[in-house]
Motif scaffolding. Structure first.
Motif, PDB file in Angstrom:
ATOM      1  N   ARG A 189      11.925  41.432  41.840  1.00 57.89           N
ATOM      2  CA  ARG A 189      12.972  40.726  40.782  1.00 57.89           C
ATOM      3  C   ARG A 189      12.872  39.250  41.010  1.00 57.89           C
ATOM      4  N   LEU A 190      12.908  38.776  42.177  1.00 54.42           N
ATOM      5  CA  LEU A 190      13.282  37.100  42.185  1.00 54.42           C
ATOM      6  C   LEU A 190      11.951  36.355  42.339  1.00 54.42           C
ATOM      7  N   SER A 191      10.839  37.003  41.932  1.00 47.55           N
ATOM      8  CA  SER A 191       9.755  36.274  41.933  1.00 47.55           C
ATOM      9  C   SER A 191       9.470  35.964  40.650  1.00 47.55           C
ATOM     10  N   ARG A 192      10.410  36.021  39.608  1.00 45.71           N
ATOM     11  CA  ARG A 192      10.442  35.652  38.498  1.00 45.71           C
ATOM     12  C   ARG A 192      11.042  34.222  38.598  1.00 45.71           C
ATOM     13  N   ARG A 193      10.280  33.376  37.879  1.00 48.72           N
ATOM     14  CA  ARG A 193      11.106  32.017  38.180  1.00 48.72           C
ATOM     15  C   ARG A 193      11.320  31.403  36.469  1.00 48.72           C
ATOM     16  N   PRO A 194      12.766  30.912  36.582  1.00 49.83           N
ATOM     17  CA  PRO A 194      13.995  30.969  37.396  1.00 49.83           C
ATOM     18  C   PRO A 194      14.135  32.608  37.554  1.00 49.83           C
ATOM     19  N   PRO A 195      14.960  33.038  38.842  1.00 44.65           N
ATOM     20  CA  PRO A 195      15.396  34.077  39.021  1.00 44.65           C
ATOM     21  C   PRO A 195      16.701  34.520  37.751  1.00 44.65           C
ATOM     22  N   VAL A 196      17.477  33.461  37.589  1.00 41.38           N
ATOM     23  CA  VAL A 196      18.259  33.692  36.476  1.00 41.38           C
ATOM     24  C   VAL A 196      18.413  32.456  35.558  1.00 41.38           C
ATOM     25  N   ASP A 197      18.998  32.353  34.334  1.00 43.43           N
ATOM     26  CA  ASP A 197      18.927  31.226  33.591  1.00 43.43           C
ATOM     27  C   ASP A 197      20.427  31.303  32.875  1.00 43.43           C
ATOM     28  N   GLU A 198      20.802  30.090  32.227  1.00 46.62           N
ATOM     29  CA  GLU A 198      22.044  29.970  31.961  1.00 46.62           C
ATOM     30  C   GLU A 198      22.694  30.901  30.779  1.00 46.62           C
ATOM     31  N   HIS A 199      22.015  31.982  30.403  1.00 48.16           N
ATOM     32  CA  HIS A 199      22.387  33.226  29.644  1.00 48.16           C
ATOM     33  C   HIS A 199      23.129  34.114  30.643  1.00 48.16           C
ATOM     34  N   ASP A 200      22.768  33.857  31.877  1.00 50.49           N
ATOM     35  CA  ASP A 200      23.161  34.939  32.869  1.00 50.49           C
ATOM     36  C   ASP A 200      24.461  34.641  33.329  1.00 50.49           C
ATOM     37  N   PHE A 201      25.107  33.525  33.188  1.00 52.22           N
ATOM     38  CA  PHE A 201      26.101  33.159  33.650  1.00 52.22           C
ATOM     39  C   PHE A 201      27.372  33.538  32.690  1.00 52.22           C
ATOM     40  N   TYR A 202      28.422  34.008  33.219  1.00 50.12           N
ATOM     41  CA  TYR A 202      29.503  34.511  32.353  1.00 50.12           C
ATOM     42  C   TYR A 202      29.848  33.211  31.496  1.00 50.12           C
ATOM     43  N   GLN A 203      30.013  33.707  29.884  1.00 55.47           N
ATOM     44  CA  GLN A 203      30.231  32.696  29.103  1.00 55.47           C
ATOM     45  C   GLN A 203      29.043  31.558  29.032  1.00 55.47           C
ATOM     46  N   GLY A 204      27.930  31.652  29.626  1.00 52.62           N
ATOM     47  CA  GLY A 204      26.936  30.462  29.706  1.00 52.62           C
ATOM     48  C   GLY A 204      27.417  29.305  30.397  1.00 52.62           C
ATOM     49  N   LYS A 205      28.418  29.339  31.414  1.00 53.65           N
ATOM     50  CA  LYS A 205      29.043  28.335  32.070  1.00 53.65           C
ATOM     51  C   LYS A 205      28.333  28.285  33.219  1.00 53.65           C
ATOM     52  N   TYR A 206      27.695  27.200  33.674  1.00 57.43           N
ATOM     53  CA  TYR A 206      26.790  27.313  34.878  1.00 57.43           C
ATOM     54  C   TYR A 206      27.056  25.876  35.498  1.00 57.43           C
ATOM     55  N   LEU A 207      27.468  24.621  34.913  1.00 58.28           N
ATOM     56  CA  LEU A 207      27.434  23.382  35.402  1.00 58.28           C
ATOM     57  C   LEU A 207      28.758  23.305  36.305  1.00 58.28           C
ATOM     58  N   PRO A 208      28.820  22.334  37.386  1.00 62.85           N
ATOM     59  CA  PRO A 208      29.983  22.047  38.273  1.00 62.85           C
ATOM     60  C   PRO A 208      31.073  21.562  37.121  1.00 62.85           C
ATOM     61  N   GLY A 209      32.366  22.237  37.725  1.00 59.56           N
ATOM     62  CA  GLY A 209      33.599  21.929  37.020  1.00 59.56           C
ATOM     63  C   GLY A 209      33.709  22.984  35.726  1.00 59.56           C
ATOM     64  N   GLU A 210      32.727  23.740  35.382  1.00 58.55           N
ATOM     65  CA  GLU A 210      32.838  24.453  34.311  1.00 58.55           C
ATOM     66  C   GLU A 210      33.404  26.048  34.539  1.00 58.55           C
ATOM     67  N   ALA A 211      33.536  26.299  35.871  1.00 60.00           N
ATOM     68  CA  ALA A 211      33.979  27.615  36.354  1.00 60.00           C
ATOM     69  C   ALA A 211      35.288  28.274  35.606  1.00 60.00           C
ATOM     70  N   VAL A 212      34.914  29.588  35.255  1.00 59.23           N
ATOM     71  CA  VAL A 212      35.900  30.114  34.535  1.00 59.23           C
ATOM     72  C   VAL A 212      37.081  30.710  35.409  1.00 59.23           C
ATOM     73  N   GLU A 213      38.389  30.347  35.354  1.00 58.69           N
ATOM     74  CA  GLU A 213      39.413  30.858  36.195  1.00 58.69           C
ATOM     75  C   GLU A 213      39.442  32.596  35.970  1.00 58.69           C
ATOM     76  N   LEU A 214      39.714  33.054  36.866  1.00 63.32           N
ATOM     77  CA  LEU A 214      39.929  34.571  36.942  1.00 63.32           C
ATOM     78  C   LEU A 214      41.219  34.940  37.373  1.00 63.32           C
ATOM     79  N   THR A 215      41.869  35.598  36.528  1.00 63.88           N
ATOM     80  CA  THR A 215      43.180  36.450  36.885  1.00 63.88           C
ATOM     81  C   THR A 215      43.058  37.842  36.733  1.00 63.88           C
ATOM     82  N   LEU A 216      43.036  38.625  37.863  1.00 67.48           N
ATOM     83  CA  LEU A 216      42.972  39.905  37.695  1.00 67.48           C
ATOM     84  C   LEU A 216      44.381  40.635  37.193  1.00 67.48           C
ATOM     85  N   PRO A 217      44.019  41.652  36.481  1.00 67.68           N
ATOM     86  CA  PRO A 217      45.380  42.417  35.854  1.00 67.68           C
ATOM     87  C   PRO A 217      46.288  42.945  36.911  1.00 67.68           C
ATOM     88  N   PRO A 218      47.562  43.002  36.543  1.00 68.77           N
ATOM     89  CA  PRO A 218      48.425  43.415  37.683  1.00 68.77           C
ATOM     90  C   PRO A 218      48.070  44.665  38.308  1.00 68.77           C
TER      91      PRO A 218
END
Length: 636
Positions: A62-91
């Motif tokens: 699987r990882l012989s594919r280049r690139p192994p992941v792309d921007e669409h594989d990131f949650y909400q398409g956010k992959y740049l530094p500072g774009e991380a999506v805050e996660l609050t788990l349900p109670p």
């Protein structure tokens, strides 16, 4: 481990737990997997993403594919530094022991405050039931898994691992991220324990091959299964049998001896000779002479792309490339290849998407049985009742994903009023469609079950800007069998995260209150039967038109020789005779909008509003919904 032979080293490898973070539509998931199981849920829930995440961590190629992941594989398409999506788990959400929550994609649990948070994709796979070879190979990274609690054994007491429920386990984690310096995406799998100790050690291709994970994607795998490209099923078989070197050298040797168009009668060799003579006038012979044609550039990589299997079609001798066969034939060929791999390795985990694709029901069952028999663990996704009914309740994993991207799993728990025997007997007709749907309308009986989808579809055809079919709203209609069964079935589907609506005839106040407590919304009309609702609330012209078009059965023709003279009584008898056989559904589908009973139209509009609320509806829709809401209050 001298005393562990009775339990350890004799197993068949299995994936016990999968944890995913920030991958595609999944912000967070922690799933426990059975020995064999089927993942089901509504479309776009994340079933394929679950299998893809395992493939990222364990797939040898699987990882012989280049690139192994792309921007669409990131949650909400956010992959740049500072774009991380805050996660609050349900109670009340509990993280598995030993799994650090990587809400923003950070590897370091205590990052430097000046460092911008970088989103990362993580997929951690916990493997158990390791055999002796695997225990020896992964010895430095072995941990302990307690099957009784579905958790890692972390008490620090060595003697505790002798318990009958505790087994050696291995954790590996795929990490994918965006490298700003190289402007590229990277991905690699590590031993999880080494990452937690601060010295990440790669989990390499040879390590992955020892785990034996094979992922069969629907349709996509078949297009190259019988080619020799890297990672194809035929390539894996040849690697297992150590036949690859002989194949390449023999093929290249034979091709080197073949001179294309060497026969002078074809005319090409003469042209090439004249070119060679012209060259001698201008350059020394060392520069290049004697041009001739060959089949290819004779490299291994080129041959991988062009060599493919041919299969005879029909009764003749003509053979065509395997990928030009029918889709069902290709899928069965793929199954045959998988069986060869399993027989060679004897310890594999199969993940298979939708085995029903272009396959008849009996073959679907054959695939499930064969894959389960050949593998240590088999994981499927499917929408086929013929596949789903081959799995027990504890092997059926219902996936559901909320608006925050939290993917969860639920097991089917039957209410007391639904016996297991009945569940199996009526699985295809009553239960399967509900398990695969997001929203369910529990109808009191067979007449309502056939009529409501039909009339909603008819209204959507007549006025698509006002109405929608139940299918377009993601609603499946299920015959509850009686009004007393709406509540128990609502309990069953509600516990699986489904939105459940109820539809029934006039009830006593106590029965109405009991049903309303179980469903999201109850639609109850004021008549004592659906036939009465239709006959008492539609126009006579529609009844007479339908009566004229009918081919009346002999016993009713004798009783009502001229049905139009007493059309209500005649059609009441006809609807009773055709109850559950689309009689009223057929009538409603030939009605115009103004001929459809008002309560039915109100119900369709209310379902539109509940399932597909539109912030800025068109004027006709706004007016219709407003009127429906006002009318609904009358029925309430």
């Amino acid at each position: 481990m001298q005393n562990s032979g009775r339990r350890w080293g004799l197993g068949r490898v299995k994936i016990a737990r999968l944890t995913i973070q920030n991958f595609r539509g999944i912000r967070y998931a922690s799933l426990l997997l059975p020995d064999h199981g089927v993942l089901i849920g509504d479309n776009n829930t994340g079933k394929s993403s679950v299998l893809e995440a395992i493939d990222l961590a364990l797939g040898p190629d699987r990882l012989s594919r280049r690139p192994p992941v792309d921007e669409h594989d990131f949650y909400q398409g956010k992959y740049l530094p500072g774009e991380a999506v805050e996660l609050t788990l349900p109670p009340g959400t509990q993280l598995p022991p030993g799994i650090p929550l990587v809400a923003e994609g950070e590897i370091d649990p205590a990052p430097d405050e000046d460092t911008e948070k970088k989103p990362t994709i993580e997929a951690e796979v916990l493997i158990t039931d390791l055999n002796e070879e695997q225990i020896g190979h992964f010895g430095n990274y072995i941990e302990w898994w307690d099957k009784a609690t579905d958790a890692l054994y972390q008490t620090g007491k060595p003697a505790g691992i002798d318990a009958a429920t505790i087994f050696p386990a291995l954790r590996v984690t795929f990490v994918g991220e965006y490298d700003t310096e190289d402007d590229d995406f990277t991905g690699e799998t590590f031993y999880t324990r080494s990452r937690m100790e601060g010295t990440p050690e790669p989990f390499r291709k040879r390590d992955k091959q020892l785990c034996g994970f094979l992922y069969l994607r629907s349709i996509r795998t078949g297009s190259r299964a019988l080619s020799l490209e890297h990672g194809s099923l035929l390539d894996i078989i040849l690697r297992l049998k150590e036949l690859r070197p002989r194949i390449w050298e023999d093929t290249i040797s034979h091709l080197e001896q073949y001179n294309v168009a060497g026969d002078p009668a074809l005319g090409i060799s003469g042209v090439l000779e004249s070119v060679s003579k012209a060259l001698k006038k201008y350059v020394p012979k060392e520069w290049g002479l004697d041009p001739h044609l060959k089949v290819s550039t004779l490299t291994r990589e080129h041959l991988r792309k062009v060599i493919t299997a041919f299969i005879a079609t029909g009764d003749g001798d003509h053979a065509a490339p395997f990928y030009r066969q029918g889709t069902g034939t290709i899928n069965m060929l793929v199954l045959a290849l998988l069986s060869q791999i399993a027989e060679g390795k004897q310890n594999v985990v199969f993940a298979m998407e939708e085995p029903e694709t272009a396959i008849p029901p009996y073959a679907q069952k054959c695939i499930v049985h064969e894959v389960r028999k050949l593998s240590a663990q088999a994981l499927f996704t499917s929408h086929s009742p013929y596949v789903l009914e081959e799995f027990d309740l504890n092997e059926t994993i219902i996936l559901h994903r909320d608006k925050e991207g939290i993917l969860g799993q639920t097991k089917i728990t039957l209410p007391d009023s639904v016996k297991h025997k009945r569940y199996r007997q009526e699985f295809r007709t009553r239960f399967c469609e509900g398990l695969l749907s997001r929203r369910i309308l529990l109808a009191e009986g067979a007449t309502e079950n056939t009529s409501m989808p039909a009339v909603a579809r008819r209204l959507a055809e007549l006025k698509p800007n006002v109405y929608k079919s139940l299918e377009a709203l993601g609603i499946c209609t299920i015959d509850a069998g009686s009004d007393s069964m709406i509540g128990p079935l609502a309990d069953l589907y509600g516990a699986l995260g489904k939105t459940v609506f109820g539809l029934c005839d006039k009830q006593t106040p106590a029965s109405e209150a009991a049903i309303e407590a179980k469903v999201h919304t109850l639609f109850m009309h004021s008549e004592h039967g659906f036939e009465d609702l239709v006959l008492n609330n539609t126009k006579r012209t529609a009844l007479e038109r339908f009566s004229d078009a009918l081919e009346w059965p002999d016993h009713l023709k004798a009783k009502y020789p001229t049905p139009k003279t007493d059309v209500v009584a005649a059609l009441r008898a006809y609807f009773a005779w055709s109850k559950g056989n689309w009689g009223i559904a057929d009538f409603l589908t030939q009605c115009s909008e103004d001929e459809v009973p008002q309560w039915i139209k109100d119900t369709c509009l209310k379902l539109n509003e509940l399932c597909d609320p539109t912030p800025t509806p068109t004027e006709p829709l706004a007016a219709a919904v407003g009127a429906a809401t006002a009318r609904a209050s009358v029925f309430d």
